[in-house]
Write a protein that holds these residues in place. Sequence first.
Motif, PDB file in Angstrom:
ATOM      1  N   ASP B 251       0.875  -1.158   0.000  1.00  0.00           N
ATOM      2  CA  ASP B 251       0.000   0.000   0.000  1.00  0.00           C
ATOM      3  C   ASP B 251       0.917   1.212   0.000  1.00  0.00           C
ATOM      4  OD1 ASP B 251      -3.104   0.651   0.913  1.00  0.00           O
ATOM      5  OD2 ASP B 251      -1.685   2.235   1.390  1.00  0.00           O
ATOM      6  N   ALA B 252       0.483   2.257  -0.677  1.00  0.00           N
ATOM      7  CA  ALA B 252       1.343   3.438  -0.742  1.00  0.00           C
ATOM      8  C   ALA B 252       1.630   3.953   0.662  1.00  0.00           C
ATOM      9  CB  ALA B 252       0.701   4.528  -1.588  1.00  0.00           C
ATOM     10  N   ASN B 253       0.652   3.843   1.563  1.00  0.00           N
ATOM     11  CA  ASN B 253       0.908   4.158   2.953  1.00  0.00           C
ATOM     12  C   ASN B 253       1.148   2.842   3.663  1.00  0.00           C
ATOM     13  OD1 ASN B 253       1.019   4.972   5.609  1.00  0.00           O
ATOM     14  ND2 ASN B 253      -0.810   6.241   5.499  1.00  0.00           N
ATOM     15  N   LEU B 254       2.395   2.571   4.026  1.00  0.00           N
ATOM     16  CA  LEU B 254       2.753   1.231   4.479  1.00  0.00           C
ATOM     17  C   LEU B 254       1.999   0.818   5.726  1.00  0.00           C
ATOM     18  CD1 LEU B 254       5.052   1.116   7.057  1.00  0.00           C
ATOM     19  CD2 LEU B 254       6.272   2.402   5.368  1.00  0.00           C
ATOM     20  N   ILE B 255       1.500   1.789   6.478  1.00  0.00           N
ATOM     21  CA  ILE B 255       0.785   1.464   7.705  1.00  0.00           C
ATOM     22  C   ILE B 255      -0.466   0.636   7.410  1.00  0.00           C
ATOM     23  CG2 ILE B 255      -0.612   2.562   9.528  1.00  0.00           C
ATOM     24  CD1 ILE B 255       2.531   2.358   9.903  1.00  0.00           C
ATOM     25  N   ASN B 256      -1.075   0.883   6.263  1.00  0.00           N
ATOM     26  CA  ASN B 256      -2.277   0.117   5.932  1.00  0.00           C
ATOM     27  C   ASN B 256      -1.982  -1.364   5.768  1.00  0.00           C
ATOM     28  OD1 ASN B 256      -3.894   2.363   6.012  1.00  0.00           O
ATOM     29  ND2 ASN B 256      -3.604   2.834   3.854  1.00  0.00           N
ATOM     30  N   SER B 257      -0.747  -1.693   5.394  1.00  0.00           N
ATOM     31  CA  SER B 257      -0.389  -3.102   5.226  1.00  0.00           C
ATOM     32  C   SER B 257      -0.296  -3.829   6.557  1.00  0.00           C
ATOM     33  CB  SER B 257       0.953  -3.234   4.511  1.00  0.00           C
ATOM     34  OG  SER B 257       0.918  -2.572   3.290  1.00  0.00           O
ATOM     35  N   LEU B 258      -0.293  -3.083   7.635  1.00  0.00           N
ATOM     36  CA  LEU B 258      -0.179  -3.669   8.968  1.00  0.00           C
ATOM     37  C   LEU B 258      -1.516  -4.213   9.446  1.00  0.00           C
ATOM     38  CD1 LEU B 258       2.383  -3.634  10.693  1.00  0.00           C
ATOM     39  CD2 LEU B 258       1.513  -1.627  11.850  1.00  0.00           C
ATOM     40  N   ASN B 259      -2.550  -3.773   8.789  1.00  0.00           N
ATOM     41  CA  ASN B 259      -3.901  -4.111   9.234  1.00  0.00           C
ATOM     42  C   ASN B 259      -4.096  -5.614   9.367  1.00  0.00           C
ATOM     43  OD1 ASN B 259      -6.456  -3.590  10.041  1.00  0.00           O
ATOM     44  ND2 ASN B 259      -7.002  -2.369   8.243  1.00  0.00           N
ATOM     45  N   GLY B 260      -4.545  -6.047  10.524  1.00  0.00           N
ATOM     46  CA  GLY B 260      -4.836  -7.459  10.739  1.00  0.00           C
ATOM     47  C   GLY B 260      -3.630  -8.272  11.140  1.00  0.00           C
ATOM     48  N   LYS B 261      -2.443  -7.687  11.061  1.00  0.00           N
ATOM     49  CA  LYS B 261      -1.254  -8.490  11.343  1.00  0.00           C
ATOM     50  C   LYS B 261      -0.818  -8.417  12.790  1.00  0.00           C
ATOM     51  CE  LYS B 261      -0.186  -8.479   6.572  1.00  0.00           C
ATOM     52  NZ  LYS B 261       0.239  -7.713   5.440  1.00  0.00           N
ATOM     53  N   VAL B 262      -1.343  -7.466  13.513  1.00  0.00           N
ATOM     54  CA  VAL B 262      -1.052  -7.408  14.941  1.00  0.00           C
ATOM     55  C   VAL B 262      -2.349  -7.163  15.704  1.00  0.00           C
ATOM     56  CG1 VAL B 262       1.361  -6.729  15.070  1.00  0.00           C
ATOM     57  CG2 VAL B 262      -0.347  -5.033  14.536  1.00  0.00           C
ATOM     58  N   ALA B 263      -2.373  -7.654  16.919  1.00  0.00           N
ATOM     59  CA  ALA B 263      -3.568  -7.485  17.739  1.00  0.00           C
ATOM     60  C   ALA B 263      -3.521  -6.152  18.470  1.00  0.00           C
ATOM     61  CB  ALA B 263      -3.667  -8.631  18.734  1.00  0.00           C
ATOM     62  N   GLY B 264      -4.681  -5.565  18.674  1.00  0.00           N
ATOM     63  CA  GLY B 264      -4.757  -4.351  19.467  1.00  0.00           C
ATOM     64  C   GLY B 264      -4.587  -3.076  18.686  1.00  0.00           C
ATOM     65  N   VAL B 265      -4.485  -3.208  17.380  1.00  0.00           N
ATOM     66  CA  VAL B 265      -4.288  -2.023  16.550  1.00  0.00           C
ATOM     67  C   VAL B 265      -5.546  -1.794  15.732  1.00  0.00           C
ATOM     68  CG1 VAL B 265      -2.887  -0.971  14.763  1.00  0.00           C
ATOM     69  CG2 VAL B 265      -1.865  -2.537  16.372  1.00  0.00           C
ATOM     70  N   ASN B 266      -6.026  -0.588  15.767  1.00  0.00           N
ATOM     71  CA  ASN B 266      -7.204  -0.266  14.985  1.00  0.00           C
ATOM     72  C   ASN B 266      -6.794   0.717  13.897  1.00  0.00           C
ATOM     73  OD1 ASN B 266      -9.873  -0.489  14.397  1.00  0.00           O
ATOM     74  ND2 ASN B 266     -10.513   1.113  15.825  1.00  0.00           N
ATOM     75  N   ILE B 267      -6.777   0.233  12.664  1.00  0.00           N
ATOM     76  CA  ILE B 267      -6.338   1.092  11.563  1.00  0.00           C
ATOM     77  C   ILE B 267      -7.540   1.449  10.693  1.00  0.00           C
ATOM     78  CG2 ILE B 267      -4.878   1.252   9.505  1.00  0.00           C
ATOM     79  CD1 ILE B 267      -2.988  -0.734  10.865  1.00  0.00           C
ATOM     80  N   ASN B 268      -7.781   2.730  10.570  1.00  0.00           N
ATOM     81  CA  ASN B 268      -8.816   3.172   9.647  1.00  0.00           C
ATOM     82  C   ASN B 268      -8.112   3.880   8.512  1.00  0.00           C
ATOM     83  OD1 ASN B 268     -10.631   3.754  12.540  1.00  0.00           O
ATOM     84  ND2 ASN B 268     -11.375   2.401  10.941  1.00  0.00           N
ATOM     85  N   SER B 269      -8.190   3.267   7.347  1.00  0.00           N
ATOM     86  CA  SER B 269      -7.470   3.892   6.257  1.00  0.00           C
ATOM     87  C   SER B 269      -8.245   5.093   5.757  1.00  0.00           C
ATOM     88  CB  SER B 269      -7.216   2.889   5.145  1.00  0.00           C
ATOM     89  OG  SER B 269      -8.450   2.467   4.637  1.00  0.00           O
ATOM     90  N   SER B 270      -7.522   5.955   5.082  1.00  0.00           N
ATOM     91  CA  SER B 270      -8.062   7.251   4.721  1.00  0.00           C
ATOM     92  C   SER B 270      -9.010   7.173   3.539  1.00  0.00           C
ATOM     93  CB  SER B 270      -6.903   8.153   4.340  1.00  0.00           C
ATOM     94  OG  SER B 270      -7.376   9.306   3.718  1.00  0.00           O
ATOM     95  N   SER B 271     -10.024   7.995   3.573  1.00  0.00           N
ATOM     96  CA  SER B 271     -10.863   8.120   2.395  1.00  0.00           C
ATOM     97  C   SER B 271     -10.220   9.083   1.405  1.00  0.00           C
ATOM     98  CB  SER B 271     -12.247   8.630   2.780  1.00  0.00           C
ATOM     99  OG  SER B 271     -12.173   9.960   3.227  1.00  0.00           O
TER     100      SER B 271
END
Lengths: 533, 1132
Positions: B251-271
């Motif tokens: 993903d162009a924003n690498l943080i979005n690729s983290l989604n689901g890979k660690v527990a306790g993190v809530n990632i809301n990707s940008s509109s």
Amino acid sequence: MFDLNFKLIMKLRKIGMLAMALSMAYVQQSCTKNFDDYNTDSSGATLEEVSRAAYVLSAALTGLQAWVIPLDVNTNQFVECLLGGSFGGYLADSNNGFNGKNFATYNPENGWARVPFNDVIPNVFIRHANVHSVSEDPVALAVADIIRAMAISRVTDIYGPIPYSKIGLDGALAAPYDSQEEVYDLLFEQLNHAIATLTERQNQDFSAKADMVYGGNALQWLKLANSLKLRLAIRISNVSEAKAREMAEQVASHPVGPIVSNTDNAFVNPINRNPFRVIMYEYNNGDSRISADITSYMNGYADPRRAQYFEQSTFTGSTSNGYHGLRSGIQIPSGDNIKRYANMKVAENDRILWMNAAEVAFLKAEGAVRGWNMGGGTAESLYNEGIRLSFEQWGASGADTYLNNSTSQPQNYTDPLNQTAFNYSGTPRTITIKWVESATTELKLERIITQKWIANFPLGIEAWAEYRRTGYPRLMPVVTNNSGGLVNSATMARRLAYPQEEYTENAANVSQAVSNLLKAPDNMGTNVWWAKQ
Amino acid sequence: MNFFKKEKNRYLLSRKINIKIFFHTKLTLLLLTAFLTLGYGKSYPQQINLKLENTRLDQAFELLEKQIDYSIVYEKSSLRQSKTLNISIENKSLEETLNILLENQGLDYKIHQKYIVISRKANQQNRTQAVAIEKITVQSNLKGTVRDSIGRPITGASVLNTTNKKGTSTDNSGEFVLEGKTGDVLEISSVGFQAQRYAVRMSSAIHIVLYPQQEELDAVVVTALGIRRSERSLSYNVQQVSGDDLNQVKDANLINSLNGKVAGVNINSSSGGIGGASKVVLRGTKSIAKDNNVLYVIDGIPMFNKKSAEGTEFGSTGTSEGIADLNPEDVESVSVLTGAAAAALYGSDAANGAIVITTKKGAIGKTTLSLTQNTQYHTPLVLPRFQNSYGTGSELATGVNDKSWGTKLNEANHMGYDPAKDYFKTGITMTEGLSFSTGNDKNQTYASVGAVNSLGVIPNNEYDRYNFTFRNSSKFLDEKLSFDAGVNYIIQNDQNMTNQGIYSNPLTTAYLFPRGDDWNAIKMYERYDVQRKIYTQYWPQGLNEVVGQNPYWINYRNLRNMEKDRYMVNASLDYKVVDWLSFTARGRLDNVHGRFTEKLYASTNTTITDGSPNGLFGIQELQNKRIYGDITANINKTFNTVTLQSNLGAILQRDLERGFPIRGPLLDNAIPNKFDITQIDDRKKEPLIDRTQETQSVFGSLELGYKNIYFLTATGRNDWPSQLAGAKSSQKSFFYPSLGASAVLSDALTLPSGIQYLKVRSSYASVGSPFPAFLAIPTYEWDVATQQYRDRTHYPISNLKPERTNSWEAGLTTRFLDGWSLDLSLYHATTLNQTFDPQLSVSSGYSTLYVQTGKVLNKGVELALGYEKKWDDFTWSTNYTFSTNKNKRLELVRDFQHPETGAVINKDRLDVGGLSQARFILKEGGTLGDLYSLSDLQRDDKGKIYVDPNGQVAVNNNVGDILIGSVLPKSNMAWRNSLNYRNINFDFMFAARVGGVVYSATQAFLDYYGVSEVSAEARDFGGVLINGSDRIHAESYYNIVGNRSGIPQYYAYSATNVRLQEVVLGYTFPKNTLWNKADLSLSLVGRNLLMIYNRAPFDPETTASTGNYYQGIDYFMSPSTRNIGFNVRLKF
């Protein structure tokens, strides 16, 4: 073994803490000296900065002046165009996006209805307090009091009881409301104090930079204070005649007196561009147009001031153009046609009216009709003077012909685009222009108020107040009434409900105000104190 | 004797341990892998004497430990089958001693730094085979195999004999033959694996195991200030994701690729589209007024994650963020420190947790060049449902030409407009990367170049990024001094990022377009105006309510461009004074220069051009700079069984922000569309932005280990932030400590045989954070509307205190039943002294009041469960993460004593924002995400909807606060699977969010305008059914229910959703198919592939804003995208 380790741990911790403490002390002493600079917002100005060249005084006073007729465009739009313009019969909403939420159809959303209360009150109070905190000049303080009185009188006229006398007392976070009568008493008291101060110091002008209205001319402020006092006196004449008369006669007998010449008219300079220009031309090609109410009257009278007030309609095709106003209180149609109705003639740099000499003449005329001593002049002469002054103010000719016209009556409204739902089919309005001394008092009142209404264009809040007090001019009822039966279309909206925020942040006081002061449900159908019952 | 020793060597040393990732302790891996980088052939000069009589092996180790400088590390379970010993050892070397002790025990050892790691030997079969091989080996040739950690042969691994400079590579069975002799040193390397040095003790049966890069990451965790620590010793939860895992589906924003890979993190990707700023919240929202977003840390240094303000209600400007600038290819690993304890050393910003990114360095002993190409196609994932069967107009009013409440269309006039097909485009992102890595013992270099070019699903939306990275690490002065320096240069440009709102948002008019009108007619969005000699907008549809413009005009003639140049320079110097003491100094400069321009062409709606018929021009020059420096003393000492690790240091961090904004309508006498500052009306000038913020800190940490089983950690930090300077602040600095403990129970106790590893941990931290800048030194503020400085409208401030979050956590890590692993954390965090400014009754004379109160509690559970199994060539590994957080506001404004008047203030309701009648209202006992409605339909006393005599429903705004629900999720979970068969891998991941509500003002607008599918269905059925029996005319109903962004509860949806988050299907070509020159892997990848369950008319995980109180609100938000593409990776 573990004991040993533990001791060791403790020892090491002690060493660690000591080292930390030492370095902390070092760091703090040496390098935080710039922190005050860093933590001072450079986009703001410090007290020292605003004190230079009396900036703080001029900012506070001119800032206060920006909140009578709000110079902030958005606030202005809500208060002057959408509220005052619609209810005062001057303007009609022309953005179909406003359907279902506008004042004009009696169901404004809270975001609209809160503006005159939540935006105006704190801005006025903070700036008024600023003037007091930075100046001891009695003239400047008197001027601040006059401006505040003018601004607050508009707020109380919109809502009725409001918090006023106890605002900010002892740092309280919420204050009780005053009855509208108390508010008016206080306004008179404040105006009297200001008038007394300025009477003594008529020639003590203050900084022109601090005054967007009169350039620091104390005498002119004195005249405005007297004029405002007269306006407020007339307003309460139905409910507190003795007080009204006392106040009005004080004005008439005052050595300087009110505004009698157009050179003393109160106008405020726009800060950037005249907000009416922005709202009527720039927002979506104009969010408001001229109301069919005022065009019906002025077209019927062939009023020469029309060319100064309005831009003609710009319909295409077979529809002929002229001063065609738009019916207010309708389901606003979409499309371009709505933007083709007559518009306000206003330029970017035009000054914005607060109060004019013509209004003063009409106020005096009404006093004269009531038999008060208005310092000379009959009702008729004052009425005619009002019309002449208004023509003069607008640079229109033909005042004498106009005021001698005894036949012309307001037109009935027919929508120029044949949208039949917008046509007016109610009782025809019959009031003529020429003074008739033998007419009933009521008819005299209607004549005065009608002409005052035309002369006061575009002071919508003032027009709406006078409509509620007198029932004049006879405005067309709304086509769409979304109030759910709370507002009687025949008598129009009588006030605005308090903002929802008051019920959440000042619940006890607003409930008290509704049950003990307003004594009626908090909605748009309830009358304020001075209104015609 | 000689022969005997040889035998032993073969038996014990020539065979590398074969470990499956999950079967063994991470510590073991840590030590093993770190060991690889240091070489093997050390000598251990101690003379050891041991007299063992019926001694258990662990007792023997204990005795041995007393004579050596090493700690002996092992899993208790591995010693279970060991035999008791009756041996006497005299004057033997350590090596010899170990060989003797471990003889016939089925155990092996490794020495790394100060540890000796004992582990179980690989299976017996290999050993016998090895014996067999040895018997037939010629001494002058070295022979062996290279395998991976689960025993698969590695083909094409390069094997270099550094002694005689001969080299070869392994064949299909991972075997090699090479000239050499005992005592030579081999260097073995292969793509995706850690290079290894190997001292030859036996000329044959050289069994080499290479470990994938990520295994090191599993075991060594990067903690505060870049200090690498063994996971064993950590008292808080750290979850690590390797760079490879992030790069699998980019993903162009690498943080979005983290989604689901660690527990306790809530990632809301940008509109906001590709590269947009994501909202990342760890362990729940804590602060009422702050944004609650996580802190990003790069190589131990907090990163400047500056983003500009996003549009919410009106302006629709999307924005990127600092973290999105990174090249994912440069990322070695990401550690997520979910709790405050983990972050106590990073400073205040880490109260919300930290995401710690470690970037790549050059690897020792191998040179690689890798090329990657990734192409992804984007299409909208969830769109509202539209109708196109009813045309333009209204059944209730005349003159309506912007709504679609008209007559039913027939074949002749059916337009068939569908935003998905006719307006949205297929977006594309192309990512290219080239990286180079080389190095020897003394010097390693890494360099990379990356490019991202993308076009969004909204026409003319672009995002481009170019990254250049160089890093060099070297050692001097007998390896006592090491120097590491790197430079990153980033060029990032974006155009027309749009998140949500109504002004300048093409989606409003693209969605509301009247369905009886011809879309093709407006596709030609501009027409030549002969008089003005310019092209002007063609848009007869109006749609004034949303300040309507032709969507294509917005795309092509309302241009917003961001051009950003960023460089980051960092350097660190480490000097090892003595064995146990070193000093480190580090510095980093991060400098962003940006230019944001806005060009609105002539004939743009005058509401947004500030009235100008000639257009509007805005330009803003921006600079953001962070200067960071720290110095630390690191102590690392072992006393017998006690290890001590301590860091003491001081930090200086200074942030500068500068901006020069100019914006204004083009003057009446300007040249239309001449975009220069000479042409604009600048009467609404805004102040220059010039802000500096500095924090100075000192800190200390101490970790004590006992027998490498029990650990105790304490940290302390004191901050002097510039925000606390000034008369109104009651404190100039604050201190915050943390304390933690952990124990590896599986080593301390005898546990059931099913449990291979068990660690328990607990920690407590208290993190302070300063209140916002400038509050403590009040100034007059510039008022744009009146163009003057004015006093602020908030109540005067005094005596401010810093905010504080106190949290504790407890957790365990275990591996059990051959293949299972579990990580579990429980936490509880309370945030106090929050600074915020609730609205006041204007009867106070002010608008707001700053109070410092509020108490927010977050508690929850994080869980990660893994399993891996191998059947010959087939491997399956699966991971499940689950987290749940309960957010509760204990207190709002309770008994806050006003500093000046002494008045006691209580508030039990706080309206903190929202849209129209949907408001976020904070109440005691509620959550920070509670969304309320302030409207309802008029109802009778039985609660039935009131229908008036004209058959209409009415809205009632006097209904108090109606709770719709919380926008916060109850839990998040993800399930990842990875299947490997020979060279084929297939990975897929499902992600789910359970609980919470969202609200769609978009749907309300669609209903109100009659373009939604629901509105057509209602018409088809002859009206909307209410109270179970009454049918209300559809248009009349939606005129009430859908107007003004809708009555919120009618447009509230469950936010629960389940999706197929990622799928990867990959094939790696064996090296021999490419003439042994390169590795090539190809994969098909997909992200956000399929929404399996979702009830909302938009993707509930998308957010328009990274602020707190615009979550869960959809106001013409740009849709999230389904991304499908392919990766090509070529490695030499």
